[in-house]
Design a protein around this motif. Structure first.
Motif, PDB file in Angstrom:
ATOM      1  N   PRO A 173       0.885  -1.514  -0.128  1.00 33.27           N
ATOM      2  CA  PRO A 173      -0.188  -0.358  -0.381  1.00 33.27           C
ATOM      3  C   PRO A 173       0.894   1.324  -0.271  1.00 33.27           C
ATOM      4  O   PRO A 173       1.744   1.451   0.892  1.00 33.27           O
ATOM      5  CB  PRO A 173      -0.979  -0.466   1.209  1.00 33.27           C
ATOM      6  CG  PRO A 173      -0.418  -1.732   1.686  1.00 33.27           C
ATOM      7  CD  PRO A 173       0.496  -1.852   1.058  1.00 33.27           C
ATOM      8  N   LYS A 174       0.600   2.079  -0.801  1.00 34.22           N
ATOM      9  CA  LYS A 174       1.397   3.214  -0.719  1.00 34.22           C
ATOM     10  C   LYS A 174      -0.266   4.678  -0.079  1.00 34.22           C
ATOM     11  O   LYS A 174      -0.525   4.581  -0.971  1.00 34.22           O
ATOM     12  CB  LYS A 174       1.473   4.168  -2.222  1.00 34.22           C
ATOM     13  CG  LYS A 174       2.059   3.138  -3.339  1.00 34.22           C
ATOM     14  CD  LYS A 174       3.728   2.959  -2.884  1.00 34.22           C
ATOM     15  CE  LYS A 174       4.372   1.070  -3.605  1.00 34.22           C
ATOM     16  NZ  LYS A 174       4.426   0.411  -3.473  1.00 34.22           N
ATOM     17  N   MET A 175       0.496   5.122   0.823  1.00 36.04           N
ATOM     18  CA  MET A 175      -0.234   6.020   1.776  1.00 36.04           C
ATOM     19  C   MET A 175       0.427   7.504   1.346  1.00 36.04           C
ATOM     20  O   MET A 175       1.298   7.893   0.944  1.00 36.04           O
ATOM     21  CB  MET A 175      -0.047   6.076   2.911  1.00 36.04           C
ATOM     22  CG  MET A 175      -0.749   4.632   3.553  1.00 36.04           C
ATOM     23  SD  MET A 175      -1.502   3.993   3.027  1.00 36.04           S
ATOM     24  CE  MET A 175      -2.727   5.182   4.098  1.00 36.04           C
ATOM     25  N   LYS A 176      -0.714   8.124   0.768  1.00 39.20           N
ATOM     26  CA  LYS A 176      -0.269   9.546   0.148  1.00 39.20           C
ATOM     27  C   LYS A 176       0.326  10.317   1.298  1.00 39.20           C
ATOM     28  O   LYS A 176       1.624  11.109   1.157  1.00 39.20           O
ATOM     29  CB  LYS A 176      -2.125  10.896  -0.005  1.00 39.20           C
ATOM     30  CG  LYS A 176      -1.860  11.838   0.261  1.00 39.20           C
ATOM     31  CD  LYS A 176      -2.694  13.052  -0.486  1.00 39.20           C
ATOM     32  CE  LYS A 176      -2.706  13.981  -0.780  1.00 39.20           C
ATOM     33  NZ  LYS A 176      -3.395  15.105   0.374  1.00 39.20           N
ATOM     34  N   ASP A 177       0.099  10.068   2.739  1.00 38.28           N
ATOM     35  CA  ASP A 177       0.446  10.708   3.460  1.00 38.28           C
ATOM     36  C   ASP A 177       0.045   9.942   4.876  1.00 38.28           C
ATOM     37  O   ASP A 177       1.755   8.975   4.415  1.00 38.28           O
ATOM     38  CB  ASP A 177      -0.532  11.564   4.471  1.00 38.28           C
ATOM     39  CG  ASP A 177      -1.491  11.810   4.854  1.00 38.28           C
ATOM     40  OD1 ASP A 177      -2.339  10.672   4.919  1.00 38.28           O
ATOM     41  OD2 ASP A 177      -2.004  12.615   4.440  1.00 38.28           O
ATOM     42  N   LEU A 178       0.170   9.042   6.206  1.00 40.67           N
ATOM     43  CA  LEU A 178       0.190   8.786   6.707  1.00 40.67           C
ATOM     44  C   LEU A 178      -1.352   7.912   7.178  1.00 40.67           C
ATOM     45  O   LEU A 178      -2.214   8.419   6.777  1.00 40.67           O
ATOM     46  CB  LEU A 178       0.228   9.793   8.129  1.00 40.67           C
ATOM     47  CG  LEU A 178       1.666   9.702   8.544  1.00 40.67           C
ATOM     48  CD1 LEU A 178       2.241  10.648  10.072  1.00 40.67           C
ATOM     49  CD2 LEU A 178       2.211   8.354   8.485  1.00 40.67           C
TER      50      LEU A 178
END
Length: 144
Positions: free
Chosen positions: A126-131
């Motif tokens: 998973p690639k999170m925009k922030d946290l």
């Protein structure tokens, strides 16, 4: 002491040594500008631990601290400059850099601040925009 319950780590010169015990609360890669700048690398591999799981066993008087913001207290060896960990008081966690823990079975499960990446990594995580939301972020994912 590298076992299921604990691992040793140290700075670049070995003057500061520490142990981490138990199981990390999380592991992953951080792509934020702050971590990139601090680490002088395109990405930082992190392991998150409860503060009581991290014990300095040698050289505590050689540990320097710097905080650019109240969210992160970065620790390093004042002898060699080797990075050790970052305390995150708001999260109640300490980020021990994966690279400084001997023989640690690192298994990333997420990318955080991926919207700031300079090194795209296509690994299916998973690639999170922030946290993630549970860490105070938006919880939004971005495309790989």
């Amino acid at each position: 002491m590298n076992s299921e319950n604990g691992y040793r780590g140290q700075c670049f010169c070995g003057e500061v040594q520490f142990t981490v015990t138990g199981t990390p609360a999380g592991m992953g890669y951080c792509h934020c500008e702050s971590c990139r700048s601090w680490s002088a690398g395109p990405v930082n591999a992190f392991t998150l631990w409860k503060p009581e799981a991290v014990t300095i066993t040698r050289g505590a008087d050689h540990v320097g601290t710097y905080n650019k913001t109240p969210h992160s207290y970065r620790k390093w060896c004042r002898n060699c400059g080797g990075h050790l960990f970052t305390e995150h008081p708001g999260l109640g966690l300490t980020d021990v850099y994966a690279a400084v823990i001997e023989d640690f079975p690192y298994e990333a499960c997420v990318h955080v601040h991926y919207s700031e990446t300079t090194l795209p990594m296509r690994d299916g995580l998973p690639k999170m925009k922030d946290l993630p939301k549970e860490m105070g972020g938006s919880g939004y994912r971005v495309a790989e």
